[in-house]
Design a protein around this motif. Sequence first.
Motif, mmCIF file in Angstrom:
data_model
loop_
_atom_site.group_PDB
_atom_site.id
_atom_site.type_symbol
_atom_site.label_atom_id
_atom_site.label_comp_id
_atom_site.label_asym_id
_atom_site.label_seq_id
_atom_site.Cartn_x
_atom_site.Cartn_y
_atom_site.Cartn_z
ATOM 1 N N ILE A 6 0.851 -1.181 0.000
ATOM 2 C CA ILE A 6 0.000 0.000 0.000
ATOM 3 C C ILE A 6 0.890 1.234 0.000
ATOM 4 C CG2 ILE A 6 -1.890 1.210 1.130
ATOM 5 C CD1 ILE A 6 -2.582 -1.645 0.274
ATOM 6 N N ALA A 7 0.805 2.047 -1.058
ATOM 7 C CA ALA A 7 1.565 3.292 -1.130
ATOM 8 C C ALA A 7 0.600 4.464 -0.997
ATOM 9 C CB ALA A 7 2.326 3.372 -2.448
ATOM 10 N N TYR A 8 1.066 5.541 -0.352
ATOM 11 C CA TYR A 8 0.212 6.711 -0.122
ATOM 12 C C TYR A 8 1.012 7.974 -0.348
ATOM 13 C CZ TYR A 8 -2.431 10.247 2.534
ATOM 14 O OH TYR A 8 -3.100 11.374 2.923
ATOM 15 N N MET A 9 0.389 8.945 -1.004
ATOM 16 C CA MET A 9 0.994 10.266 -1.134
ATOM 17 C C MET A 9 -0.083 11.308 -0.875
ATOM 18 S SD MET A 9 1.504 10.721 -5.274
ATOM 19 C CE MET A 9 2.456 9.215 -5.426
ATOM 20 N N ALA A 10 0.268 12.364 -0.120
ATOM 21 C CA ALA A 10 -0.665 13.444 0.196
ATOM 22 C C ALA A 10 -0.176 14.735 -0.441
ATOM 23 C CB ALA A 10 -0.795 13.608 1.703
ATOM 24 N N PHE A 11 -1.103 15.603 -0.811
ATOM 25 C CA PHE A 11 -0.781 16.807 -1.561
ATOM 26 C C PHE A 11 -0.973 18.077 -0.728
ATOM 27 C CE2 PHE A 11 -2.691 13.711 -4.597
ATOM 28 C CZ PHE A 11 -1.490 13.312 -5.176
ATOM 29 N N THR A 12 -0.262 19.120 -1.107
ATOM 30 C CA THR A 12 -0.377 20.396 -0.419
ATOM 31 C C THR A 12 -1.489 21.260 -0.991
ATOM 32 O OG1 THR A 12 1.261 21.381 -1.901
ATOM 33 C CG2 THR A 12 2.079 20.440 0.159
ATOM 34 N N GLU A 13 -1.994 20.925 -2.170
ATOM 35 C CA GLU A 13 -3.073 21.703 -2.770
ATOM 36 C C GLU A 13 -3.823 20.844 -3.764
ATOM 37 O OE1 GLU A 13 -0.695 24.760 -5.057
ATOM 38 O OE2 GLU A 13 -1.964 23.942 -6.635
ATOM 39 N N GLY A 14 -4.845 21.431 -4.366
ATOM 40 C CA GLY A 14 -5.674 20.687 -5.306
ATOM 41 C C GLY A 14 -6.958 20.228 -4.638
ATOM 42 N N ASP A 15 -7.840 19.604 -5.415
ATOM 43 C CA ASP A 15 -9.134 19.167 -4.914
ATOM 44 C C ASP A 15 -9.065 17.825 -4.186
ATOM 45 O OD1 ASP A 15 -10.283 21.408 -6.051
ATOM 46 O OD2 ASP A 15 -10.650 20.401 -7.965
ATOM 47 N N ILE A 16 -7.985 17.104 -4.347
ATOM 48 C CA ILE A 16 -7.834 15.781 -3.753
ATOM 49 C C ILE A 16 -6.766 15.824 -2.668
ATOM 50 C CG2 ILE A 16 -7.145 13.385 -4.223
ATOM 51 C CD1 ILE A 16 -8.275 13.787 -7.045
ATOM 52 N N GLY A 17 -7.070 15.214 -1.539
ATOM 53 C CA GLY A 17 -6.122 15.226 -0.424
ATOM 54 C C GLY A 17 -4.974 14.263 -0.603
ATOM 55 N N GLY A 18 -5.257 13.086 -1.126
ATOM 56 C CA GLY A 18 -4.200 12.091 -1.288
ATOM 57 C C GLY A 18 -4.646 10.941 -2.168
ATOM 58 N N LEU A 19 -3.687 10.133 -2.578
ATOM 59 C CA LEU A 19 -3.960 8.965 -3.417
ATOM 60 C C LEU A 19 -3.381 7.719 -2.772
ATOM 61 C CD1 LEU A 19 -3.157 10.362 -6.983
ATOM 62 C CD2 LEU A 19 -5.422 10.079 -5.936
ATOM 63 N N ILE A 20 -4.083 6.599 -2.961
ATOM 64 C CA ILE A 20 -3.643 5.307 -2.436
ATOM 65 C C ILE A 20 -3.406 4.373 -3.611
ATOM 66 C CG2 ILE A 20 -4.255 3.313 -1.016
ATOM 67 C CD1 ILE A 20 -6.013 5.149 0.643
ATOM 68 N N PHE A 21 -2.318 3.618 -3.547
ATOM 69 C CA PHE A 21 -1.961 2.650 -4.583
ATOM 70 C C PHE A 21 -1.841 1.271 -3.937
ATOM 71 C CE2 PHE A 21 -0.370 6.800 -5.482
ATOM 72 C CZ PHE A 21 -0.620 7.010 -6.836
ATOM 73 N N VAL A 22 -2.520 0.289 -4.501
ATOM 74 C CA VAL A 22 -2.427 -1.085 -4.023
ATOM 75 C C VAL A 22 -1.647 -1.884 -5.053
ATOM 76 C CG1 VAL A 22 -3.691 -3.166 -3.386
ATOM 77 C CG2 VAL A 22 -4.587 -0.920 -2.737
ATOM 78 N N GLU A 23 -0.575 -2.512 -4.592
ATOM 79 C CA GLU A 23 0.319 -3.247 -5.497
ATOM 80 C C GLU A 23 0.757 -2.363 -6.659
ATOM 81 O OE1 GLU A 23 1.679 -5.752 -4.620
ATOM 82 O OE2 GLU A 23 0.360 -6.995 -3.379
ATOM 83 N N ASN A 24 1.097 -1.106 -6.326
ATOM 84 C CA ASN A 24 1.645 -0.134 -7.275
ATOM 85 C C ASN A 24 0.640 0.418 -8.273
ATOM 86 O OD1 ASN A 24 4.248 -0.173 -6.183
ATOM 87 N ND2 ASN A 24 4.844 -1.921 -7.443
ATOM 88 N N LYS A 25 -0.638 0.084 -8.138
ATOM 89 C CA LYS A 25 -1.651 0.557 -9.076
ATOM 90 C C LYS A 25 -2.616 1.515 -8.372
ATOM 91 C CE LYS A 25 0.018 -1.906 -12.384
ATOM 92 N NZ LYS A 25 0.801 -1.232 -13.455
ATOM 93 N N LEU A 26 -2.965 2.600 -9.065
ATOM 94 C CA LEU A 26 -3.906 3.564 -8.522
ATOM 95 C C LEU A 26 -5.192 2.854 -8.139
ATOM 96 C CD1 LEU A 26 -4.663 6.554 -8.012
ATOM 97 C CD2 LEU A 26 -5.487 6.617 -10.381
ATOM 98 N N THR A 27 -5.625 3.066 -6.895
ATOM 99 C CA THR A 27 -6.777 2.334 -6.371
ATOM 100 C C THR A 27 -7.842 3.229 -5.753
ATOM 101 O OG1 THR A 27 -5.364 0.425 -5.899
ATOM 102 C CG2 THR A 27 -7.498 0.497 -4.784
ATOM 103 N N ALA A 28 -7.422 4.286 -5.040
ATOM 104 C CA ALA A 28 -8.400 5.092 -4.314
ATOM 105 C C ALA A 28 -7.873 6.496 -4.078
ATOM 106 C CB ALA A 28 -8.750 4.428 -2.982
ATOM 107 N N GLN A 29 -8.798 7.405 -3.751
ATOM 108 C CA GLN A 29 -8.424 8.762 -3.389
ATOM 109 C C GLN A 29 -8.952 9.074 -1.994
ATOM 110 O OE1 GLN A 29 -10.148 11.083 -6.557
ATOM 111 N NE2 GLN A 29 -12.034 11.488 -5.425
ATOM 112 N N VAL A 30 -8.276 10.023 -1.340
ATOM 113 C CA VAL A 30 -8.617 10.426 0.022
ATOM 114 C C VAL A 30 -9.010 11.899 -0.012
ATOM 115 C CG1 VAL A 30 -7.730 10.703 2.372
ATOM 116 C CG2 VAL A 30 -7.017 8.740 0.991
ATOM 117 N N SER A 31 -10.044 12.272 0.705
ATOM 118 C CA SER A 31 -10.502 13.659 0.719
ATOM 119 C C SER A 31 -9.467 14.552 1.392
ATOM 120 C CB SER A 31 -11.837 13.770 1.460
ATOM 121 O OG SER A 31 -11.647 13.588 2.855
ATOM 122 N N LYS A 32 -9.550 15.845 1.110
ATOM 123 C CA LYS A 32 -8.646 16.803 1.754
ATOM 124 C C LYS A 32 -8.861 16.800 3.264
ATOM 125 C CE LYS A 32 -8.057 20.790 -0.255
ATOM 126 N NZ LYS A 32 -8.336 22.104 -0.905
#
Length: 301
Positions: free
Chosen positions: A76-102
């Motif tokens: 499970i990989a996770y990255m969070a952002f400092t701006e934009g409409d999306i708070g963060g993204l989650i990757f399962v087995e290196n593939k984009l899987t889900a987004q997290v609210s700001k």
Amino acid sequence: MRRSLFTPAIVMIVATSFSPCLHAESADQVGVMHSSASGKEIRLDATLNARQIVSAIPAEFLRERFEANDTKGRTIAYMAFTEGDIGGLIFVENKLTAQVSKQDAMAFYSCRGYATAVQHHWAKDADIWTETLLDTSVPISDVDLHFTGKSGLRSIVEVVNDPTLSQVSSLVDMGTNPLNIFRKLSSAWDSSVDRDHFQKTLLRLKNVLTGASEAEVAEIIKPEDVSFVSGGLVMAYPRFSLEYFVSNGVVKVVQQPSFYHLSRTQAALFYAPNVRWELCTPSEWRKAMPEVIMPDSPTKK
């Protein structure tokens, strides 16, 4: 020592390492980034590998990132952002899987900083934190990211570049002169020789993953800060925006940026108003932050 930053392994958690000195490599090659008058737009989908995406995201738009294995053994990989409409993204087995609210990304960040400051290093319960993050996320197969560069939030780049965050410089080339301890963090850029040394040291630190020995890390460069904590010790490198949680002589956690160092020196980076800090636990953190209306931010169905 393993060399792939995104190789699945039976570990508690491992973070990808990063420095503002290293520009996003191969961004054009993956074909996901486009610049416009209003900022940068990045199109992501499940066909892209998480490693490519990490390289394509401009560093100034990242607040943090880490990688962990869940209870099912998936990466499970996770990255969070400092701006934009999306708070963060989650990757399962290196593939984009889900987004997290700001809202949730901010609560996740602030509560882990608080927990690290007053209890124990958050990564000690990384499996629970990661599972609850997955529970709050919204499944996606593609996403468009838009960054204007106007955000006032702290990014990893700012954490590394801000000399007020620490007066403890790297011990590399320090010799026996104690006055060098108080060199400013920016002193690494005084000459091309220093820049080259910094880059090479950073590259070696980037290749340290969980399972490496404490001695292997110290051989690269002595830690800029050491803290003895419950269950082990933290070897912190604020100038490189990295820390290593070591237990029984083995690296268990690699975190970016150094939550433990920041929680002691710049805890305000984790502050948000009216947070119920007592709820900042691995299972209850989402309830800690008051609801804030954030337009175009995903909500949990």
